[in-house]
Design a protein around this motif. Structure first.
Motif, PDB file in Angstrom:
ATOM      1  N   LEU A  40       0.826  -1.212   0.000  1.00  0.00           N
ATOM      2  CA  LEU A  40       0.000   0.000   0.000  1.00  0.00           C
ATOM      3  C   LEU A  40       0.860   1.262   0.000  1.00  0.00           C
ATOM      4  CD1 LEU A  40      -2.924  -0.954   2.408  1.00  0.00           C
ATOM      5  CD2 LEU A  40      -3.066  -0.515  -0.056  1.00  0.00           C
ATOM      6  N   LYS A  41       1.982   1.229   0.719  1.00  0.00           N
ATOM      7  CA  LYS A  41       2.893   2.378   0.728  1.00  0.00           C
ATOM      8  C   LYS A  41       3.460   2.618  -0.668  1.00  0.00           C
ATOM      9  CE  LYS A  41       4.448   1.662   5.492  1.00  0.00           C
ATOM     10  NZ  LYS A  41       5.604   1.238   6.318  1.00  0.00           N
ATOM     11  N   ILE A  42       3.827   1.542  -1.337  1.00  0.00           N
ATOM     12  CA  ILE A  42       4.367   1.653  -2.695  1.00  0.00           C
ATOM     13  C   ILE A  42       3.278   2.149  -3.647  1.00  0.00           C
ATOM     14  CG2 ILE A  42       5.329   0.353  -4.647  1.00  0.00           C
ATOM     15  CD1 ILE A  42       6.598  -1.537  -2.513  1.00  0.00           C
ATOM     16  N   ASP A  43       2.049   1.709  -3.408  1.00  0.00           N
ATOM     17  CA  ASP A  43       0.920   2.042  -4.295  1.00  0.00           C
ATOM     18  C   ASP A  43       0.442   3.486  -4.176  1.00  0.00           C
ATOM     19  OD1 ASP A  43       0.961  -0.586  -5.085  1.00  0.00           O
ATOM     20  OD2 ASP A  43      -0.912  -1.146  -4.101  1.00  0.00           O
ATOM     21  N   ARG A  44       0.672   4.141  -3.050  1.00  0.00           N
ATOM     22  CA  ARG A  44       0.095   5.475  -2.803  1.00  0.00           C
ATOM     23  C   ARG A  44       0.207   6.436  -3.979  1.00  0.00           C
ATOM     24  NH1 ARG A  44       1.881   5.507   2.996  1.00  0.00           N
ATOM     25  NH2 ARG A  44       0.077   4.594   4.003  1.00  0.00           N
ATOM     26  N   PRO A  45       1.392   6.618  -4.552  1.00  0.00           N
ATOM     27  CA  PRO A  45       1.491   7.605  -5.633  1.00  0.00           C
ATOM     28  C   PRO A  45       0.788   7.203  -6.933  1.00  0.00           C
ATOM     29  CG  PRO A  45       3.675   7.047  -4.754  1.00  0.00           C
ATOM     30  CD  PRO A  45       2.694   6.104  -4.166  1.00  0.00           C
ATOM     31  N   VAL A  46       0.533   5.917  -7.126  1.00  0.00           N
ATOM     32  CA  VAL A  46      -0.013   5.458  -8.408  1.00  0.00           C
ATOM     33  C   VAL A  46      -1.380   4.788  -8.311  1.00  0.00           C
ATOM     34  CG1 VAL A  46       2.160   5.252  -9.638  1.00  0.00           C
ATOM     35  CG2 VAL A  46       1.394   3.366  -8.202  1.00  0.00           C
TER      36      VAL A  46
END
Length: 190
Positions: free
Chosen positions: A117-123
């Motif tokens: 989810l942290k990795i996904d935040r910007p995209v």
């Protein structure tokens, strides 16, 4: 700092203990480490040096026959400040062991979902799982092709993919990525 595979092998064996680099800004620091295809390198002292101060002994420690061969190589490099960098092999990359760990209990799956989810935040939510599935279907495909398939810039894609590598979910290859056993185990649970 990119290092050719044949040089990495000689660093691992102890045959090469120095590297020289010309650069606009350093990409490694004294006392730090560098993750490579063959494992982790320990970066020792970094010293600015003039090309004409490199001795035959130092040239040999860097894998050259002598200073003439070193200077010929240096002439092919981009301009910039020249540094003498002590290097040694520290050990295997811990991401390799992590990537082989397929025992994912409920707590670990929850932890990995939070990290995704942290990795996904910007995209946008679901990007990471989408990438894992895409790579499972297309191992060894160039990052530029994968980025295009996702409608992203290559540099942004590679930055997020490195985070998936750090979690032990992907393995970076000479070209593209492949799913690690841990990545496959996680996909089976999400």
């Amino acid at each position: 700092m990119l290092i050719k595979l044949e040089v990495l092998e000689k660093i691992k064996s102890g045959e090469i203990t120095l590297q020289y680099r010309r650069w606009q800004r350093r990409t490694v620091k004294s006392g730090g480490t560098l993750k490579t295809r063959l494992g982790v390198l320990q970066i020792g002292e970094i010293t600015p040096v003039a090309a004409n101060a490199v001795t035959n002994a130092d040239a040999r420690r860097a894998g050259f026959a002598d200073t003439a061969e070193f200077l010929a190589w240096l002439d092919t490099m981009k301009p910039g400040d020249l540094d003498r960098i002590e290097v040694s092999y520290k050990g295997e990359d811990p991401r390799e062991a992590l990537g082989g760990d397929t025992q994912l209990g409920d707590d670990m799956v929850k932890h990995l979902k939070v990290e995704l989810l942290k990795i996904d935040r910007p995209v946008g939510t679901g990007w990471s799982v989408k990438v894992l599935r895409l790579i499972a279907e297309q191992e060894g495909v160039a990052a530029s092709v994968l980025a295009d398939a996702l409608g992203q810039e290559k540099s942004a894609f590679k930055s997020r993919a490195r985070e998936l590598v750090a979690l032990g979910l992907l393995i970076s290859g000479d070209i593209g990525y492949r799913l690690s056993p841990r990545g496959s185990a996680l996909l089976a649970k999400v």
